[in-house]
Design a protein around this motif. Structure first.
Motif, mmCIF file in Angstrom:
data_model
loop_
_atom_site.group_PDB
_atom_site.id
_atom_site.type_symbol
_atom_site.label_atom_id
_atom_site.label_comp_id
_atom_site.label_asym_id
_atom_site.label_seq_id
_atom_site.Cartn_x
_atom_site.Cartn_y
_atom_site.Cartn_z
ATOM 1 N N VAL A 118 0.831 -1.203 0.000
ATOM 2 C CA VAL A 118 0.000 0.000 0.000
ATOM 3 C C VAL A 118 0.870 1.258 0.000
ATOM 4 O O VAL A 118 0.532 2.239 -0.650
ATOM 5 C CB VAL A 118 -1.038 -0.008 1.148
ATOM 6 C CG1 VAL A 118 -0.438 0.335 2.486
ATOM 7 C CG2 VAL A 118 -2.209 0.914 0.837
ATOM 8 N N ILE A 119 2.005 1.238 0.679
ATOM 9 C CA ILE A 119 2.910 2.388 0.680
ATOM 10 C C ILE A 119 3.509 2.592 -0.716
ATOM 11 O O ILE A 119 3.632 3.721 -1.191
ATOM 12 C CB ILE A 119 4.028 2.214 1.729
ATOM 13 C CG1 ILE A 119 3.453 2.200 3.141
ATOM 14 C CG2 ILE A 119 5.077 3.322 1.599
ATOM 15 C CD1 ILE A 119 2.833 3.496 3.580
ATOM 16 N N LYS A 120 3.870 1.502 -1.369
ATOM 17 C CA LYS A 120 4.405 1.608 -2.736
ATOM 18 C C LYS A 120 3.389 2.254 -3.664
ATOM 19 O O LYS A 120 3.756 2.928 -4.628
ATOM 20 C CB LYS A 120 4.806 0.228 -3.265
ATOM 21 C CG LYS A 120 6.117 -0.275 -2.700
ATOM 22 C CD LYS A 120 6.425 -1.684 -3.131
ATOM 23 C CE LYS A 120 6.655 -1.798 -4.612
ATOM 24 N NZ LYS A 120 7.083 -3.165 -4.988
ATOM 25 N N ARG A 121 2.125 2.059 -3.387
ATOM 26 C CA ARG A 121 1.069 2.610 -4.236
ATOM 27 C C ARG A 121 1.104 4.135 -4.263
ATOM 28 O O ARG A 121 0.709 4.764 -5.241
ATOM 29 C CB ARG A 121 -0.280 2.104 -3.745
ATOM 30 C CG ARG A 121 -1.395 2.424 -4.671
ATOM 31 C CD ARG A 121 -2.608 1.633 -4.353
ATOM 32 N NE ARG A 121 -3.498 1.732 -5.501
ATOM 33 C CZ ARG A 121 -4.658 1.174 -5.567
ATOM 34 N NH1 ARG A 121 -5.079 0.428 -4.573
ATOM 35 N NH2 ARG A 121 -5.402 1.326 -6.619
ATOM 36 N N ILE A 122 1.554 4.743 -3.181
ATOM 37 C CA ILE A 122 1.646 6.206 -3.118
ATOM 38 C C ILE A 122 2.535 6.728 -4.238
ATOM 39 O O ILE A 122 2.260 7.762 -4.834
ATOM 40 C CB ILE A 122 2.180 6.669 -1.745
ATOM 41 C CG1 ILE A 122 1.208 6.267 -0.633
ATOM 42 C CG2 ILE A 122 2.431 8.174 -1.728
ATOM 43 C CD1 ILE A 122 1.777 6.414 0.762
ATOM 44 N N SER A 123 3.610 6.001 -4.539
ATOM 45 C CA SER A 123 4.570 6.438 -5.562
ATOM 46 C C SER A 123 4.394 5.690 -6.875
ATOM 47 O O SER A 123 5.311 5.674 -7.693
ATOM 48 C CB SER A 123 5.991 6.246 -5.039
ATOM 49 O OG SER A 123 6.282 4.853 -4.930
ATOM 50 N N PHE A 124 3.241 5.077 -7.049
ATOM 51 C CA PHE A 124 2.961 4.295 -8.263
ATOM 52 C C PHE A 124 3.983 3.176 -8.451
ATOM 53 O O PHE A 124 4.338 2.825 -9.570
ATOM 54 C CB PHE A 124 2.905 5.203 -9.494
ATOM 55 C CG PHE A 124 1.922 6.321 -9.349
ATOM 56 C CD1 PHE A 124 0.564 6.085 -9.488
ATOM 57 C CD2 PHE A 124 2.347 7.597 -9.033
ATOM 58 C CE1 PHE A 124 -0.359 7.118 -9.326
ATOM 59 C CE2 PHE A 124 1.439 8.628 -8.863
ATOM 60 C CZ PHE A 124 0.094 8.393 -9.011
ATOM 61 N N GLY A 125 4.483 2.646 -7.317
ATOM 62 C CA GLY A 125 5.419 1.528 -7.350
ATOM 63 C C GLY A 125 6.865 1.915 -7.561
ATOM 64 O O GLY A 125 7.740 1.043 -7.627
#
Length: 135
Positions: A118-125
């Motif tokens: 979910v944290i990676k999703r903030i930066s689009f991976g």
């Protein structure tokens, strides 16, 4: 990502800014209007947020306890507030730019892989968060 504002009638109470996936809700920001703190609005906001999570874990980061920090008392009150509202300390910290944050979650058996996703999703991976297990 979801940005929700909370009102009591016409009075602004606070807001949440979250990023979500199918496994977890991560709270980037939760703020309660300074003029109405300690009147149950923060608890009401968290209750709504957990209900919206529909069984998914809700996670967030807070500053660690540090008796030498200028905001030491605020840190203690913040941790106590989240514990009273169903959050558990995990065995993990987030390291961000040299700063360390405690990771709290509503699931006692903290799913660290879900948190990282979910944290990676903030930066689009594009950014992998630096998560370390506390020894």
């Amino acid at each position: 990502m979801h940005f929700l504002a909370y009102y009591d009638g016409d009075d602004f109470c606070g807001f949440t800014y979250t990023v979500e996936n199918e496994d977890m809700v991560f709270v980037l920001y939760l703020a309660v209007n300074d003029e109405i703190r300690s009147k149950g609005y923060g608890t009401a906001i968290l209750t709504d947020l957990k209900a919206r999570a529909s069984g998914r874990g809700v996670a967030l980061n807070i500053e660690p306890l540090d008796p030498h920090a200028a905001n030491s008392e605020q840190r203690v009150r913040r941790l106590d507030f989240y514990r009273r509202n169903g959050f558990f300390s995990t065995d993990y910290n987030l390291i961000d730019g040299g700063d360390r944050y405690l990771i709290l979650c509503t699931k006692e058996d903290f799913p660290v892989e879900d948190y990282i996703r979910v944290i990676k999703r903030i930066s689009f991976g594009l950014h992998v968060p630096n998560v370390e297990r506390v020894k």
